[in-house]
Scaffold this active site. Structure first.
Site, short mmCIF file in Angstrom:
data_model
loop_
_atom_site.label_atom_id
_atom_site.label_comp_id
_atom_site.label_asym_id
_atom_site.label_seq_id
_atom_site.Cartn_x
_atom_site.Cartn_y
_atom_site.Cartn_z
N ASP A 1 24.21 24.14 67.21
CA ASP A 1 24.34 23.20 68.17
C ASP A 1 24.61 21.47 67.28
OD1 ASP A 1 22.16 23.29 68.38
OD2 ASP A 1 23.26 24.01 70.57
N ASN B 1 17.87 25.67 82.47
CA ASN B 1 19.73 26.69 83.09
C ASN B 1 19.92 27.34 82.74
OD1 ASN B 1 21.02 25.67 81.21
ND2 ASN B 1 22.77 24.16 82.05
N HIS C 1 20.68 28.45 79.28
CA HIS C 1 22.12 28.17 78.87
C HIS C 1 21.39 29.09 77.05
CE1 HIS C 1 20.85 23.57 77.44
NE2 HIS C 1 20.06 24.28 76.86
N GLU D 1 26.71 26.36 78.37
CA GLU D 1 26.22 26.25 79.90
C GLU D 1 26.50 26.98 80.57
OE1 GLU D 1 23.65 24.05 79.72
OE2 GLU D 1 23.88 22.20 78.90
C1 F6R Z 1 18.89 23.73 70.44
C2 F6R Z 1 20.04 24.77 71.87
C3 F6R Z 1 19.16 24.48 72.71
C4 F6R Z 1 17.64 24.27 73.13
C5 F6R Z 1 17.80 24.75 74.80
C6 F6R Z 1 15.61 24.19 74.22
O1 F6R Z 1 19.79 24.19 69.54
O2 F6R Z 1 20.61 25.30 71.22
O3 F6R Z 1 19.63 25.99 73.44
O4 F6R Z 1 16.96 25.68 72.76
O5 F6R Z 1 17.90 23.53 75.10
O6 F6R Z 1 15.15 23.31 74.58
P1 F6R Z 1 13.65 23.29 74.52
O7 F6R Z 1 13.10 24.27 73.25
O8 F6R Z 1 13.88 21.86 73.58
O9 F6R Z 1 13.55 23.10 75.43
#
Ligand code: F6R
Length: 260
Positions: free
Chosen positions: A71, A142, A144, A149
């Protein structure tokens, strides 16, 4: 799904790096190249540190590796320090022998009328490279994965989601406020690989560390399969999925999980 619980985030990250090394070696040995799907955020930083170390020790070459990131914020300039392009450059790309033209991220500068075509093109590139050998994932509080989402879609619709533009969920924006200085400052949209894109990987490795992930981990692993908790959709390709957790992220699970 395989669940591996490690003492701490360092051990889990080390195991994730070792798994990536093994996949790269096997794919390069068999097909002359490896295609990795990569994640950003706080969780994989240590994984990239270990991969850089393996490279420095001469135990892992990225010469024949192709990468696709999950992403990118939209819109954002690649040189913006908050872009995932610059994150990848800082943590991995500048420190290993990856060939720059083989590193792919969704482009936060594409003019809006061309976003859909750009996302479709990203899917084509992955397919033309033979698909993802391994997708590395984190998990949001959440639930995701990527920036897919929570939603009220049916499971069938969610499983068919492809790369596209998304509005970030309030929990995601709250968590991103760390990097952006405030919730209001968070770029509210992002481009993300879809659920179908992620589930198309031959192997999926979800890494989660910290007690703040424990609830999402429990629901993703043991709750109902629902688009309300996108990580639960991984249950639909269970044999290909490994969860690597530290003790804190696993703390809401019944201790039937495998301990390495
Ligand atoms: C990042 C991504 C997100 C993160 C998730 C956890 O490329 O796709 O899904 O993996 O938000 O983020 P952290 O590791 O910062 O808690």
């Amino acid at each position: 799904m395989t669940v591996l619980v490690f003492d701490d985030a360092g051990a889990a990250s080390r195991a994730a790096a070792d798994k990536i090394q093994a996949v790269v070696k096997e794919a390069v040995g068999q097909r002359g190249r490896a295609v990795l799907g990569l994640a950003t955020g706080a969780t994989p930083e240590k994984v990239y540190g270990y991969l850089v170390r393996l490279h420095t020790l001469g135990e892992l070459s990225f010469h024949d590796v192709i990468t696709y990131n999950l992403d990118e914020y939209y819109p954002i300039q690649p040189l913006d320090p908050k872009s995932y392009r610059s994150y990848m450059y800082r943590h991995l790309f500048s420190k290993v022998d990856l060939q720059p033209q083989r590193t792919h991220l969704l482009d936060g500068t594409v003019p809006e009328p061309f976003v859909d075509e750009h996302c479709a093109e990203y899917e084509r590139w992955i397919a033309e490279d033979g698909g993802l050998d391994l997708q590395l994932l984190g998990i949001g509080r959440n639930g995701h994965i990527g920036f897919n989402e929570p939603s009220d879609r049916s499971v069938e619709e969610a499983l068919a989601l492809r790369t596209r533009i998304m509005e970030l969920h309030p929990v995601t924006r709250a968590d991103a406020a760390r990097e952006f200085g405030s919730v209001e400052g968070v770029i509210p949209r992002a481009l993300t690989m879809g659920i179908a894109t992620i589930l198309g990987a031959r192997e999926i490795l979800l890494l989660a560390t910290g007690a703040h992930k424990a609830e999402a981990v429990k629901l993703g692993l043991t709750g109902p399969v629902t688009a309300k908790l996108p990580a639960s959709l991984l249950q639909s390709v269970a044999p290909r999925v490994t969860w690597m957790l530290d003790q804190a992220a696993a703390s809401d699970l019944d201790r039937t999980a495998d301990t390495p």
